[in-house]
Design a protein around this motif. Structure first.
Motif, PDB file in Angstrom:
ATOM      1  N   SER A  40      -9.911 -39.006 -14.520  1.00  0.00           N
ATOM      2  CA  SER A  40      -9.874 -38.353 -13.211  1.00  0.00           C
ATOM      3  C   SER A  40     -10.168 -36.860 -13.341  1.00  0.00           C
ATOM      4  N   ARG A  80     -11.088 -50.426 -10.968  1.00  0.00           N
ATOM      5  CA  ARG A  80     -11.490 -49.031 -11.198  1.00  0.00           C
ATOM      6  C   ARG A  80     -11.442 -48.687 -12.684  1.00  0.00           C
ATOM      7  N   SER A 114      -6.447 -38.653  -6.186  1.00  0.00           N
ATOM      8  CA  SER A 114      -5.783 -39.744  -6.896  1.00  0.00           C
ATOM      9  C   SER A 114      -4.540 -39.254  -7.630  1.00  0.00           C
ATOM     10  N   ALA A 119     -14.724 -49.327 -14.462  1.00  0.00           N
ATOM     11  CA  ALA A 119     -15.909 -48.584 -14.054  1.00  0.00           C
ATOM     12  C   ALA A 119     -16.533 -47.855 -15.240  1.00  0.00           C
ATOM     13  N   TYR A 174     -11.870 -49.267  -3.004  1.00  0.00           N
ATOM     14  CA  TYR A 174     -10.650 -48.488  -3.207  1.00  0.00           C
ATOM     15  C   TYR A 174     -10.462 -47.405  -2.153  1.00  0.00           C
ATOM     16  N   THR A 227      -7.049 -42.615 -12.867  1.00  0.00           N
ATOM     17  CA  THR A 227      -7.528 -43.491 -13.925  1.00  0.00           C
ATOM     18  C   THR A 227      -7.486 -42.718 -15.230  1.00  0.00           C
ATOM     19  N   LYS A 286     -15.149 -47.792  -6.219  1.00  0.00           N
ATOM     20  CA  LYS A 286     -14.424 -46.615  -5.724  1.00  0.00           C
ATOM     21  C   LYS A 286     -14.664 -46.409  -4.234  1.00  0.00           C
ATOM     22  N   GLY A 338     -17.093 -44.799 -10.996  1.00  0.00           N
ATOM     23  CA  GLY A 338     -16.529 -45.557  -9.885  1.00  0.00           C
ATOM     24  C   GLY A 338     -17.247 -46.878  -9.660  1.00  0.00           C
TER      25      GLY A 338
END
Length: 359
Positions: A97, A303, A87, A306, A250, A94, A246, A319
């Motif tokens: 991460s 996301r 990511s 989450a 995603y 996010t 996730k 996620g």
């Protein structure tokens, strides 16, 4: 977030003189952005968040270089680039991460110098990974991380590794190739990183037979929408009723767009930029691109909702969006977005039949 708030946070990061101060700067970033991100943010807020992540990582590298020099190993002996994957490489981190990273450094003619450089950069890599752990970035579960010698190599070493992955495209090596496709330099010599990426794309487009293996890997995550349009939520355990946004929404879209981009030789790493590049190349119609962008932005926003856990000073997201946060207003647009994801997966399969590398 306003420009003045953003600039203050960037100044806090740039002025941090040690890892502990940088940790405080990251906590300020999270405190400042959290209310906006958790209220379903605009794309601009996600961009700002990733800009701040980049600044934090770059500052950690500056501090790591200083510490390695203080220990008596001097400055970097050759140019290098610190790479983000996952990511981070896609500008899609996010608030929570982990570290997906690598390092490429310049070649030398001397074998002795090459070994000295290898030791230096492994020391630097270990130092920055430890600093980022202190900042709250957990290491990658799959060991795709700079402190792993397999992901800290000279340019020649990286070229040999990419050639090996392509020559022996088993499941794991194909996974590494897909990871490498999202790589970008966050700090250091961008030209060196570009040379590595040039070789990667040259080799990929020169080996069309690897496309089928990439497709198998790309489609292994299924979109969480049933044949009757129902959401396929978690059925058991403490996550009952939650949606794995996730891996059920995603990641499947990231995978589909990435493979379409690789097929077309598109070098963008951001999913949204890849969608735009595919639209410009007429590989996605205006309608397909608009639907894909709308769906992907929704997945990115969800996301942020989450579940998050904190352990040993590090933050990580599950996620999964808890059932309580899946409001009635979200359900209809979410189902629509998931159907778009299914259409994209089918498109990837169709496009692959035309042959890897274009039309």
């Amino acid at each position: 977030m306003g420009t003045s708030s953003r600039n203050r946070l960037l100044l806090d990061i740039a002025s941090a003189g040690d890892p502990e101060s940088l940790r405080v700067a990251r906590e300020r970033v999270m405190k400042a952005l959290e209310p906006e991100l958790y209220s379903l943010p605009a794309v601009t807020e996600i961009v700002t968040l990733n800009e701040l992540h980049d600044a934090l990582i770059a500052r950690a590298l500056v501090l790591a270089e200083k510490e390695v020099a203080r220990l008596g190993y001097g400055a970097p002996p050759v140019p290098y680039a610190y790479m983000l994957y996952g990511s981070g490489g896609r500008y899609e981190q996010t608030m929570h991460s982990d570290q997906d990273s690598g390092l490429v450094y310049g070649d030398t003619a001397s074998e002795d110098d090459g070994e000295k450089n290898r030791r230096y950069f492994l020391l630097l890599a270990d130092k920055v990974v430890q600093y980022l752990i202190l900042l709250g970035y957990p290491p990658c579960d799959g060991n795709v991380i700079t402190s792993n010698p397999e992901w800290c190599l000279s340019l020649a070493g990286w070229i040999r590794k990419i050639d090996h992955w392509i020559d022996d495209p088993d499941w794991e090596n194909v996974r590494y190739l897909l990871i490498a496709a999202d790589g970008r330099a966050v700090y250091g010599d961008k030209e060196l990183a570009d040379r590595l990426r040039d070789r990667f794309y040259h080799d990929m487009l020169d080996h069309p037979s690897i496309a089928q293996r990439m497709l198998d890997n790309t489609l292994r995550h299924k979109i969480l929408v049933g044949v009757f349009g129902q959401l396929l939520t978690e059925r058991y355990g403490e996550d009952t009723g939650s949606l794995d946004i996730k891996y059920g929404a995603y990641i499947p879209m990231v995978n589909a767009i990435r493979l379409l981009a690789l097929q077309a030789g598109v070098r963008e790493t951001s999913t949204l930029r890849r969608i735009e590049a595919l639209r410009m190349a007429h590989l996605l119609s205006e309608e397909e691109a608009e639907e894909a962008e709308e769906a992907f932005v929704l997945f990115m926003r969800l996301r942020m909702l989450a579940s998050v856990s904190e352990a040993n000073g590090q933050w990580s997201g599950s996620g999964k969006v808890p059932a309580a946060r899946l409001t009635k207003e979200m359900i209809a647009p979410l189902k629509k977005a998931l159907r778009v994801g299914v259409k994209l997966q089918k498109k990837v399969q169709k496009e692959l039949q035309r042959g890897f590398g274009g039309r």
